[in-house]
Motif scaffolding. Sequence first.
Motif, PDB file in Angstrom:
ATOM      1  N   GLU A  19      30.973   0.887 -28.970  1.00  0.00           N
ATOM      2  CA  GLU A  19      29.955   1.842 -29.715  1.00  0.00           C
ATOM      3  C   GLU A  19      28.582   1.607 -30.478  1.00  0.00           C
ATOM      4  OE1 GLU A  19      32.276   3.233 -32.585  1.00  0.00           O
ATOM      5  OE2 GLU A  19      33.538   2.652 -30.884  1.00  0.00           O
ATOM      6  N   GLU A  20      27.774   1.219 -29.326  1.00  0.00           N
ATOM      7  CA  GLU A  20      25.919   1.029 -29.261  1.00  0.00           C
ATOM      8  C   GLU A  20      25.841   2.405 -28.973  1.00  0.00           C
ATOM      9  OE1 GLU A  20      22.446  -1.252 -28.885  1.00  0.00           O
ATOM     10  OE2 GLU A  20      24.322  -2.363 -28.445  1.00  0.00           O
ATOM     11  N   MET A  21      26.411   1.535 -27.518  1.00  0.00           N
ATOM     12  CA  MET A  21      26.296   2.923 -26.134  1.00  0.00           C
ATOM     13  C   MET A  21      26.453   4.491 -26.584  1.00  0.00           C
ATOM     14  SD  MET A  21      24.548   1.589 -23.541  1.00  0.00           S
ATOM     15  CE  MET A  21      24.725   0.393 -24.933  1.00  0.00           C
ATOM     16  N   LYS A  22      27.632   4.524 -27.785  1.00  0.00           N
ATOM     17  CA  LYS A  22      28.555   6.031 -28.477  1.00  0.00           C
ATOM     18  C   LYS A  22      27.446   6.702 -28.861  1.00  0.00           C
ATOM     19  CE  LYS A  22      32.465   7.973 -30.697  1.00  0.00           C
ATOM     20  NZ  LYS A  22      31.065   8.739 -30.814  1.00  0.00           N
ATOM     21  N   PHE A  23      26.816   6.022 -29.956  1.00  0.00           N
ATOM     22  CA  PHE A  23      25.615   5.889 -30.704  1.00  0.00           C
ATOM     23  C   PHE A  23      24.126   6.594 -30.511  1.00  0.00           C
ATOM     24  CE2 PHE A  23      22.248   4.862 -33.954  1.00  0.00           C
ATOM     25  CZ  PHE A  23      22.164   5.464 -34.770  1.00  0.00           C
ATOM     26  N   LYS A  24      24.053   5.962 -29.297  1.00  0.00           N
ATOM     27  CA  LYS A  24      22.523   6.147 -28.663  1.00  0.00           C
ATOM     28  C   LYS A  24      22.621   7.367 -27.957  1.00  0.00           C
ATOM     29  CE  LYS A  24      20.838   1.550 -27.744  1.00  0.00           C
ATOM     30  NZ  LYS A  24      20.628   0.231 -27.194  1.00  0.00           N
ATOM     31  N   ARG A  28      21.232  10.745 -28.749  1.00  0.00           N
ATOM     32  CA  ARG A  28      20.274  11.530 -28.070  1.00  0.00           C
ATOM     33  C   ARG A  28      20.595  12.773 -27.527  1.00  0.00           C
ATOM     34  NH1 ARG A  28      18.802   8.355 -21.840  1.00  0.00           N
ATOM     35  NH2 ARG A  28      17.882   7.370 -23.863  1.00  0.00           N
ATOM     36  N   CYS A  29      21.797  13.106 -27.829  1.00  0.00           N
ATOM     37  CA  CYS A  29      22.262  14.306 -27.438  1.00  0.00           C
ATOM     38  C   CYS A  29      21.959  15.455 -28.096  1.00  0.00           C
ATOM     39  CB  CYS A  29      23.704  14.437 -27.083  1.00  0.00           C
ATOM     40  SG  CYS A  29      24.758  16.148 -27.059  1.00  0.00           S
ATOM     41  N   GLY A  34      18.074  19.428 -30.413  1.00  0.00           N
ATOM     42  CA  GLY A  34      17.228  20.394 -31.690  1.00  0.00           C
ATOM     43  C   GLY A  34      16.222  20.625 -31.213  1.00  0.00           C
ATOM     44  N   LEU A  35      15.970  20.039 -29.792  1.00  0.00           N
ATOM     45  CA  LEU A  35      14.620  20.931 -28.872  1.00  0.00           C
ATOM     46  C   LEU A  35      14.623  21.748 -27.749  1.00  0.00           C
ATOM     47  CD1 LEU A  35      13.475  16.981 -27.017  1.00  0.00           C
ATOM     48  CD2 LEU A  35      12.563  18.651 -28.925  1.00  0.00           C
ATOM     49  N   TRP A  36      16.397  22.273 -28.137  1.00  0.00           N
ATOM     50  CA  TRP A  36      16.873  23.228 -27.545  1.00  0.00           C
ATOM     51  C   TRP A  36      16.633  24.289 -28.047  1.00  0.00           C
ATOM     52  CZ3 TRP A  36      21.704  25.859 -29.051  1.00  0.00           C
ATOM     53  CH2 TRP A  36      21.357  26.608 -27.295  1.00  0.00           C
ATOM     54  N   ALA A  37      17.241  24.437 -29.359  1.00  0.00           N
ATOM     55  CA  ALA A  37      17.574  24.822 -30.507  1.00  0.00           C
ATOM     56  C   ALA A  37      15.523  25.301 -30.904  1.00  0.00           C
ATOM     57  CB  ALA A  37      17.982  24.477 -31.597  1.00  0.00           C
ATOM     58  N   ALA A  38      15.121  24.259 -30.982  1.00  0.00           N
ATOM     59  CA  ALA A  38      13.698  24.778 -31.190  1.00  0.00           C
ATOM     60  C   ALA A  38      12.887  25.548 -30.778  1.00  0.00           C
ATOM     61  CB  ALA A  38      12.747  23.039 -31.715  1.00  0.00           C
ATOM     62  N   GLU A  39      13.022  25.543 -29.158  1.00  0.00           N
ATOM     63  CA  GLU A  39      12.781  26.207 -27.776  1.00  0.00           C
ATOM     64  C   GLU A  39      13.230  27.412 -28.480  1.00  0.00           C
ATOM     65  OE1 GLU A  39      13.499  26.834 -23.163  1.00  0.00           O
ATOM     66  OE2 GLU A  39      13.520  25.149 -24.168  1.00  0.00           O
ATOM     67  N   GLU A  91      27.374  20.153 -22.995  1.00  0.00           N
ATOM     68  CA  GLU A  91      26.416  19.966 -21.699  1.00  0.00           C
ATOM     69  C   GLU A  91      25.452  18.650 -22.217  1.00  0.00           C
ATOM     70  OE1 GLU A  91      23.501  22.398 -19.656  1.00  0.00           O
ATOM     71  OE2 GLU A  91      24.881  24.081 -20.615  1.00  0.00           O
ATOM     72  N   LEU A  92      25.181  18.587 -23.196  1.00  0.00           N
ATOM     73  CA  LEU A  92      24.100  17.528 -23.583  1.00  0.00           C
ATOM     74  C   LEU A  92      24.550  16.248 -23.419  1.00  0.00           C
ATOM     75  CD1 LEU A  92      21.779  20.078 -25.768  1.00  0.00           C
ATOM     76  CD2 LEU A  92      21.421  19.189 -23.055  1.00  0.00           C
ATOM     77  N   LEU A  93      25.841  16.411 -24.502  1.00  0.00           N
ATOM     78  CA  LEU A  93      26.679  15.272 -24.626  1.00  0.00           C
ATOM     79  C   LEU A  93      26.320  14.551 -22.980  1.00  0.00           C
ATOM     80  CD1 LEU A  93      27.386  13.190 -26.960  1.00  0.00           C
ATOM     81  CD2 LEU A  93      29.640  13.904 -26.679  1.00  0.00           C
ATOM     82  N   ILE A  94      27.018  15.381 -21.621  1.00  0.00           N
ATOM     83  CA  ILE A  94      27.558  14.293 -20.155  1.00  0.00           C
ATOM     84  C   ILE A  94      26.395  14.213 -19.984  1.00  0.00           C
ATOM     85  CG2 ILE A  94      28.213  15.247 -18.410  1.00  0.00           C
ATOM     86  CD1 ILE A  94      30.530  17.592 -19.671  1.00  0.00           C
ATOM     87  N   ILE A  95      25.049  14.938 -20.194  1.00  0.00           N
ATOM     88  CA  ILE A  95      23.487  14.495 -19.430  1.00  0.00           C
ATOM     89  C   ILE A  95      23.115  13.427 -20.102  1.00  0.00           C
ATOM     90  CG2 ILE A  95      21.853  15.003 -19.345  1.00  0.00           C
ATOM     91  CD1 ILE A  95      22.764  18.314 -19.475  1.00  0.00           C
ATOM     92  N   SER A  96      23.454  13.358 -21.698  1.00  0.00           N
ATOM     93  CA  SER A  96      22.826  12.020 -21.961  1.00  0.00           C
ATOM     94  C   SER A  96      23.737  11.028 -22.264  1.00  0.00           C
ATOM     95  CB  SER A  96      22.810  12.587 -24.195  1.00  0.00           C
ATOM     96  OG  SER A  96      24.159  12.133 -24.659  1.00  0.00           O
ATOM     97  N   GLN A  97      24.612  10.887 -22.361  1.00  0.00           N
ATOM     98  CA  GLN A  97      25.913   9.704 -21.892  1.00  0.00           C
ATOM     99  C   GLN A  97      25.437   9.334 -20.219  1.00  0.00           C
ATOM    100  OE1 GLN A  97      29.056  11.806 -21.891  1.00  0.00           O
ATOM    101  NE2 GLN A  97      29.626  11.167 -23.931  1.00  0.00           N
TER     102      GLN A  97
END
Length: 104
Positions: A19-24, A28-29, A34-39, A91-97
Amino acid sequence: MTTFDDRENAFESKFAHDEEMKFKADARCNKMLGLWAAEQLGKTGDDAEIYAKTVVMADFEEPGHEDVIRKVAADLEGIVHPDLVRSKRNELLIISQAQILKDT
């Protein structure tokens, strides 16, 4: 302690760790989204970081990630289609995991 108690404690520890890893990974995702949207909005530097934090905080409004999708899609209305926001988050969730697994 019995073997049963040991196994129960091990399962509880594993569940808490998972659960901690999922939360992190979700946090991160959301930051990466947010950074992608900001761009997409033309934000850079501190403005982009501040915006990314608002996206992370949006995830605490309700269970699941629809609150994040809704916020980013509304902010990007007229710039990108909401389906692209959802696709980008997936896509970003896969990368963050993968990053979280690598970090542990």
